[in-house]
Design an enzyme around this catalytic site. Structure first.
Site, mmCIF file in Angstrom:
data_model
loop_
_atom_site.group_PDB
_atom_site.id
_atom_site.type_symbol
_atom_site.label_atom_id
_atom_site.label_comp_id
_atom_site.label_asym_id
_atom_site.label_seq_id
_atom_site.Cartn_x
_atom_site.Cartn_y
_atom_site.Cartn_z
ATOM 1 N N CYS A 156 1.894 2.498 14.731
ATOM 2 C CA CYS A 156 2.350 1.669 13.599
ATOM 3 C C CYS A 156 2.672 0.235 13.982
ATOM 4 O O CYS A 156 2.645 -0.649 13.129
ATOM 5 C CB CYS A 156 3.608 2.259 12.992
ATOM 6 S SG CYS A 156 3.395 3.918 12.442
HETATM 7 N N1 CO8 Z 1 1.515 16.912 -3.951
HETATM 8 C C1 CO8 Z 1 2.509 17.592 -4.567
HETATM 9 N N2 CO8 Z 1 3.621 18.016 -3.929
HETATM 10 C C2 CO8 Z 1 3.720 17.783 -2.616
HETATM 11 C C3 CO8 Z 1 2.712 17.101 -1.901
HETATM 12 C C4 CO8 Z 1 1.576 16.653 -2.619
HETATM 13 N N3 CO8 Z 1 0.580 15.989 -2.018
HETATM 14 N N4 CO8 Z 1 3.087 16.991 -0.609
HETATM 15 C C5 CO8 Z 1 4.290 17.582 -0.513
HETATM 16 N N5 CO8 Z 1 4.663 18.081 -1.715
HETATM 17 C C6 CO8 Z 1 5.898 18.818 -2.045
HETATM 18 C C7 CO8 Z 1 6.487 19.483 -0.815
HETATM 19 O O1 CO8 Z 1 5.911 20.761 -0.625
HETATM 20 C C8 CO8 Z 1 7.949 19.577 -1.177
HETATM 21 O O2 CO8 Z 1 8.145 20.682 -2.052
HETATM 22 P P1 CO8 Z 1 9.524 21.541 -1.999
HETATM 23 O O3 CO8 Z 1 10.603 20.544 -2.343
HETATM 24 O O4 CO8 Z 1 9.288 22.586 -3.013
HETATM 25 O O5 CO8 Z 1 9.625 22.019 -0.580
HETATM 26 C C9 CO8 Z 1 8.197 18.320 -2.006
HETATM 27 O O6 CO8 Z 1 6.906 17.883 -2.470
HETATM 28 C C10 CO8 Z 1 8.841 17.207 -1.219
HETATM 29 O O7 CO8 Z 1 8.117 17.059 0.023
HETATM 30 P P2 CO8 Z 1 8.575 16.065 1.148
HETATM 31 O O8 CO8 Z 1 10.031 16.292 1.443
HETATM 32 O O9 CO8 Z 1 7.601 16.124 2.282
HETATM 33 O O10 CO8 Z 1 8.364 14.689 0.365
HETATM 34 P P3 CO8 Z 1 9.017 13.292 0.605
HETATM 35 O O11 CO8 Z 1 9.767 12.896 -0.595
HETATM 36 O O12 CO8 Z 1 9.737 13.190 1.917
HETATM 37 O O13 CO8 Z 1 7.715 12.338 0.673
HETATM 38 C C11 CO8 Z 1 6.446 11.190 2.345
HETATM 39 C C12 CO8 Z 1 6.754 12.520 1.680
HETATM 40 C C13 CO8 Z 1 5.798 10.291 1.285
HETATM 41 C C14 CO8 Z 1 5.477 11.409 3.485
HETATM 42 C C15 CO8 Z 1 7.764 10.535 2.838
HETATM 43 O O14 CO8 Z 1 8.532 11.482 3.550
HETATM 44 C C16 CO8 Z 1 7.558 9.326 3.717
HETATM 45 O O15 CO8 Z 1 6.839 8.411 3.405
HETATM 46 N N6 CO8 Z 1 8.313 9.271 4.819
HETATM 47 C C17 CO8 Z 1 8.285 8.133 5.740
HETATM 48 C C18 CO8 Z 1 7.092 8.283 6.579
HETATM 49 C C19 CO8 Z 1 6.867 7.107 7.460
HETATM 50 O O16 CO8 Z 1 7.386 6.019 7.338
HETATM 51 N N7 CO8 Z 1 6.029 7.346 8.411
HETATM 52 C C20 CO8 Z 1 5.658 6.353 9.319
HETATM 53 C C21 CO8 Z 1 4.285 6.111 9.029
HETATM 54 S S1 CO8 Z 1 3.291 6.513 10.355
HETATM 55 C C22 CO8 Z 1 2.347 5.140 10.469
HETATM 56 O O17 CO8 Z 1 2.558 4.253 9.708
HETATM 57 C C23 CO8 Z 1 1.211 5.057 11.469
HETATM 58 C C24 CO8 Z 1 1.046 6.281 12.348
HETATM 59 C C25 CO8 Z 1 -0.301 6.414 12.978
HETATM 60 C C26 CO8 Z 1 -1.458 6.287 12.019
HETATM 61 C C27 CO8 Z 1 -2.373 7.453 11.969
HETATM 62 C C28 CO8 Z 1 -3.486 7.222 10.975
HETATM 63 C C29 CO8 Z 1 -4.290 8.452 10.633
#
Ligand code: CO8
Length: 372
Positions: A156
């Site tokens: 990142c």
């Molecule tokens: N559709 C519907 N529902 C979903 C989906 C989906 N696609 N995905 C998950 N859900 C459900 C889950 O099952 C869960 O259900 P339940 O509550 O019943 O268990 C519910 O939605 C909530 O799931 P999460 O807790 O996972 O959801 P979040 O609100 O946390 O959102 C995110 C997920 C968007 C991924 C969020 O956690 C996020 O953005 N976090 C920060 C991530 C971040 O900053 N990462 C750094 C980025 S890494 C980077 O930038 C580069 C790395 C290297 C690059 C590689 C390139 C390939």
């Protein structure tokens, strides 16, 4: 010692757009196929049925509405679920090189530089399509630049760390003009069969020219006032793929893929980022409210809003922390540079802003800049 400026930037936009709706339609078709084909195992409790993805979830949880892709068809084919393109081999130009050159030419044009002015090329991105010869050396050759070049990356923060490497080389006098290139061909690194992450990334490339202020031939240059870097080991964003994978039996199908504990990342990174920026502001006898703009990493719009609210003590106006995530999705390390490229034309002499990335590693990198 000379001040160093960013005197031009460039942005390569891939040819295809994939909206959340298109992506989810393909994913849900894949889910139906999987559940149908594994109905017996699912009924016997040996396999778990897959659940549908949803565009509403994606936009609400992340702010992403669409992404760009170098190749679209395979990603949207429920029988394939990955980009389809020719293998990297002798005589074939890797996508990262094509993308990087597209962005580099724009940056050179904006800075008013030709190949003869540049003596160092840094290609910094999350991936390398080939370990050697370096992507950087191929880009250097194709652009006709004399001097030296190298590849680097720290997921990142590849873009900010790459810009900072360029800055330190110029400060040290080991280069007189640096072309920084940041190709992020992310879609092959994403598991499009994984509901938790299939929507996160898009392809893009950015580039910049950095040079001593006295050599800059453009009024659009930004002086780099300060740089700051931080890393702290975390397994919460990970890939296990390795050049040695052929040595192992039973390599899992998704071994190449990006994996993360998104919630944990969100919670752990947020305080690290706000403390980091507060510290950098204090080091420069400033506060975040002295910044005209924060060009932040583009992984999650909610995370950016939380961070800026903590730093400013209020919600930001849209122009104070511009969002490009809706159009580009997360582009690994490129987000803060895309935001800078797109949103700096209104800066007047003396206006200050911060280019800051945060994510895998964990890693945080930032450059405090001022319009000349
Ligand atoms: N559709 C519907 N529902 C979903 C989906 C989906 N696609 N995905 C998950 N859900 C459900 C889950 O099952 C869960 O259900 P339940 O509550 O019943 O268990 C519910 O939605 C909530 O799931 P999460 O807790 O996972 O959801 P979040 O609100 O946390 O959102 C995110 C997920 C968007 C991924 C969020 O956690 C996020 O953005 N976090 C920060 C991530 C971040 O900053 N990462 C750094 C980025 S890494 C980077 O930038 C580069 C790395 C290297 C690059 C590689 C390139 C390939």
């Amino acid at each position: 010692m000379s001040n160093i400026v960013i005197s031009g930037t460039g942005l390569f936009i891939p040819p295809h757009v994939i909206t959340n709706e298109e992506l989810v339609q393909a994913f849900n078709q894949y889910v139906d196929l999987f559940n149908e084909r594994n109905a017996d195992a699912i009924a016997a409790g040996e396999k778990e049925a897959l659940s549908y993805s949803s565009p509403e979830f994606i936009e609400k949880a992340s702010g992403i509405k669409a992404r760009y892709a170098m190749y679209k068809d395979g990603i949207l084919d429920p029988e394939i679920m990955h980009p389809v393109f020719p293998m990297t081999e002798e005589g074939r130009t890797p996508e990262m090189v094509t993308m990087g050159i597209g962005a580099a030419k724009q940056a050179m044009e904006q800075a008013g530089k030709t190949a003869a002015d540049i003596d160092m090329v840094i290609v910094s991105g999350t991936f390398r399509q080939r370990d050697y010869p370096g992507m950087a050396v191929e880009i250097q050759r194709d652009l006709g630049i004399e001097g030296f070049s190298y590849d680097m990356g720290i997921a990142c923060s590849s873009a900010t760390f790459g810009l900072i490497n360029a800055y330190t080389a110029l400060k040290a006098g080991t280069a007189r003009c640096v072309l920084f290139v940041n190709p992020e061909f992310t879609t092959p690194g994403l598991n499009f069969k994984d509901r938790d992450s299939h929507f996160i990334f898009g392809d893009v490339a950015t580039a910049a020219i950095l040079e001593p202020e006295e050599n800059a031939r453009t009024e659009h240059a930004f002086r780099i006032l300060n740089t700051k870097q931080f890393t702290q080991y975390s397994d919460n964003i990970r890939t296990d793929q390795s050049y040695a994978d052929y040595c192992f039996d039973n390599v899992p199908e998704d071994r190449y893929a990006f994996k993360q504990r998104g919630r944990k990342v969100f919670k752990e990174l947020l305080p690290l980022v706000t403390n980091f920026i507060e510290g950098q502001m204090a080091d420069n006898q400033m506060s975040a409210s002295d910044l005209k703009r924060m060009w932040l990493h583009q992984a999650n719009v909610n995370m950016n809003m939380f961070a800026v609210k903590k730093l400013l003590g209020r919600l930001p106006a849209p122009e104070e922390a511009p969002v490009v995530l809706d159009e580009f999705a997360n582009t690994a390390s490129s987000g803060s540079v895309i935001a800078f490229h797109r949103y700096n034309a209104d800066f007047e002499s003396g206006d200050r802003g911060l280019i800051c990335s945060f994510g895998a590693g964990y890693s945080i990198g930032s450059l405090l800049v001022e319009k000349i």
